[in-house]
Design an enzyme around this catalytic site. Sequence first.
Site, PDB file in Angstrom:
ATOM      1  N   ALA A 235       9.729  -0.472   5.019  1.00 40.45           N
ATOM      2  CA  ALA A 235       9.823   0.557   3.973  1.00 40.45           C
ATOM      3  C   ALA A 235       8.679   1.561   4.006  1.00 40.45           C
ATOM      4  O   ALA A 235       8.682   2.531   3.272  1.00 40.45           O
ATOM      5  CB  ALA A 235       9.851  -0.131   2.603  1.00 40.45           C
ATOM      6  N   GLY A 236       7.631   1.296   4.827  1.00 33.42           N
ATOM      7  CA  GLY A 236       6.449   2.164   4.820  1.00 33.42           C
ATOM      8  C   GLY A 236       5.406   1.705   3.821  1.00 33.42           C
ATOM      9  O   GLY A 236       4.442   2.411   3.532  1.00 33.42           O
TER      10      GLY A 236
ATOM     11  N   ASP B 240      -2.136  -1.547  10.350  1.00 36.09           N
ATOM     12  CA  ASP B 240      -2.355  -1.499   8.895  1.00 36.09           C
ATOM     13  C   ASP B 240      -3.032  -2.764   8.372  1.00 36.09           C
ATOM     14  O   ASP B 240      -3.389  -2.832   7.191  1.00 36.09           O
ATOM     15  CB  ASP B 240      -1.016  -1.322   8.157  1.00 36.09           C
TER      16      ASP B 240
ATOM     17  N   LYS C  48       0.858  -1.204   0.000  1.00 30.24           N
ATOM     18  CA  LYS C  48       0.000   0.000   0.000  1.00 30.24           C
ATOM     19  C   LYS C  48       0.883   1.240   0.000  1.00 30.24           C
ATOM     20  O   LYS C  48       2.047   1.193   0.429  1.00 30.24           O
ATOM     21  CB  LYS C  48      -0.920   0.009   1.221  1.00 30.24           C
TER      22      LYS C  48
ATOM     23  N   PRO D 286       9.778  -4.381  -0.371  1.00 29.85           N
ATOM     24  CA  PRO D 286      10.894  -4.099   0.538  1.00 29.85           C
ATOM     25  C   PRO D 286      10.436  -4.042   2.000  1.00 29.85           C
ATOM     26  O   PRO D 286       9.298  -3.650   2.275  1.00 29.85           O
ATOM     27  CB  PRO D 286      11.436  -2.755   0.066  1.00 29.85           C
ATOM     28  N   VAL D 287      11.318  -4.458   2.893  1.00 27.14           N
ATOM     29  CA  VAL D 287      10.972  -4.596   4.322  1.00 27.14           C
ATOM     30  C   VAL D 287      11.241  -3.288   5.072  1.00 27.14           C
ATOM     31  O   VAL D 287      12.209  -2.578   4.765  1.00 27.14           O
ATOM     32  CB  VAL D 287      11.803  -5.752   4.940  1.00 27.14           C
TER      33      VAL D 287
HETATM   34  P1  ATP Z   1       4.049  -0.308   7.851  1.00 24.00           P
HETATM   35  O1  ATP Z   1       4.018   0.523   6.611  1.00 24.00           O
HETATM   36  O2  ATP Z   1       2.800  -1.128   8.059  1.00 24.00           O
HETATM   37  O3  ATP Z   1       4.489   0.441   9.056  1.00 24.00           O
HETATM   38  P2  ATP Z   1       6.542  -1.387   6.966  1.00 24.00           P
HETATM   39  O4  ATP Z   1       6.376  -1.606   5.502  1.00 24.00           O
HETATM   40  O5  ATP Z   1       7.237  -0.103   7.348  1.00 24.00           O
HETATM   41  O6  ATP Z   1       5.129  -1.455   7.651  1.00 24.00           O
HETATM   42  P3  ATP Z   1       7.283  -4.140   7.314  1.00 24.00           P
HETATM   43  O7  ATP Z   1       7.868  -4.444   5.979  1.00 24.00           O
HETATM   44  O8  ATP Z   1       5.933  -4.670   7.606  1.00 24.00           O
HETATM   45  O9  ATP Z   1       7.327  -2.568   7.610  1.00 24.00           O
HETATM   46  O10 ATP Z   1       8.356  -4.674   8.413  1.00 24.00           O
HETATM   47  C1  ATP Z   1       8.330  -4.237   9.750  1.00 24.00           C
HETATM   48  C2  ATP Z   1       8.919  -5.317  10.632  1.00 24.00           C
HETATM   49  O11 ATP Z   1       8.050  -6.465  10.644  1.00 24.00           O
HETATM   50  C3  ATP Z   1      10.288  -5.814  10.197  1.00 24.00           C
HETATM   51  O12 ATP Z   1      11.177  -5.624  11.259  1.00 24.00           O
HETATM   52  C4  ATP Z   1      10.104  -7.301   9.913  1.00 24.00           C
HETATM   53  O13 ATP Z   1      11.178  -8.095  10.410  1.00 24.00           O
HETATM   54  C5  ATP Z   1       8.815  -7.677  10.625  1.00 24.00           C
HETATM   55  N1  ATP Z   1       8.035  -8.702   9.902  1.00 24.00           N
HETATM   56  C6  ATP Z   1       7.392  -9.739  10.439  1.00 24.00           C
HETATM   57  N2  ATP Z   1       6.779 -10.476   9.507  1.00 24.00           N
HETATM   58  C7  ATP Z   1       7.012  -9.908   8.324  1.00 24.00           C
HETATM   59  C8  ATP Z   1       6.654 -10.207   6.987  1.00 24.00           C
HETATM   60  N3  ATP Z   1       5.902 -11.274   6.661  1.00 24.00           N
HETATM   61  N4  ATP Z   1       7.079  -9.370   6.022  1.00 24.00           N
HETATM   62  C9  ATP Z   1       7.816  -8.260   6.338  1.00 24.00           C
HETATM   63  N5  ATP Z   1       8.208  -7.957   7.580  1.00 24.00           N
HETATM   64  C10 ATP Z   1       7.816  -8.748   8.575  1.00 24.00           C
END
Ligand code: ATP
Length: 283
Positions: free
Chosen positions: A97-98, A136, A10, A94-95
């Site tokens: 990443a927002g 989220d 998203k 990407p992890v």
């Molecule tokens: P948001 O935008 O909802 O704040 P994000 O995109 O910034 O999320 P994520 O990619 O969801 O962040 O990752 C946040 C943390 O969640 C990471 O430290 C990761 O190790 C953990 N995590 C647990 N399960 C998952 C998964 N299936 N995919 C990605 N990250 C995961």
Amino acid sequence: MTLFEKAPAKINLSLDVLDKRNDGYHNVEMIMTTIDLADRIELRPLEKDRVKVALESRYVPSDERNLAYRAAALFKKEYNIKKGVHIQVEKCIPVAAGLGGGSTDAAAVLRGLNKMWKMDIPIDELSDLGAELGSDVPFCVHGQTAIARGKGEVIERLNPPPPCWVVLAKPNIGVSTRTIFQRVKPGKLPHPDTAELLTALKNGDFNRMCSHLGNSLEDITFSVHPEVERIKEKMRQAGAEGVLMSGSGPTVYGLVQHESKAQRIYNSMQGFCHEVYLVRLLG
Ligand code: ATP
């Protein structure tokens, strides 16, 4: 029977932090829409009553900390299911990443198990269950385009934005949402004009939408990671029509109406940023 479920990322068209609640969370108002950058979730029944997650990632654990695992465990507990499931997660988002990568995996597992175990649970009930996993997750259960209120669990569907291209640029850093929220001082934040953005979506007005994108958390993330602000500036100079940081960052996106221009911006951002993607809105 193996079941595949797409788990799209998203972006936030808006993110407003309203106030701090007594339970320590913040009340937010966020307009989000899904994009065509997705993880792929494969669910397979297991003979034994257990949850197993398999994924290849340097950054994400495959044990009970994984949100896909936690979603399956929660679903089994809530509906008292004594069956097992093997979950294969192919990560493309990407992890940290927002872009809601973990939340969308959790949501896809909830939707997928609902089908695999023929439970017929209504989407709103799945969304409420998802709220126990993260703020989220309810939006990701619904997908498409919606405004999320409360902690993120009150979802109202919206018209999709006018079709366009999305250039995503992510610097080589991860941002912890929790760390950014800890720095929030509610009285001192800028607020997006959510009402204007809602009108723009209702009227399908691309230019009005672009000029009212807004994120209360941008300045905080910029102060911790100044390179994110530079990427935003670069995206604007490159000619994107609407530019914003998604979630708590660090990914910055640019909205562009025409494909050839989007391709040019994508190329120019590649010379400047670690990870760049060119995708379409799904919303
Ligand atoms: P948001 O935008 O909802 O704040 P994000 O995109 O910034 O999320 P994520 O990619 O969801 O962040 O990752 C946040 C943390 O969640 C990471 O430290 C990761 O190790 C953990 N995590 C647990 N399960 C998952 C998964 N299936 N995919 C990605 N990250 C995961």
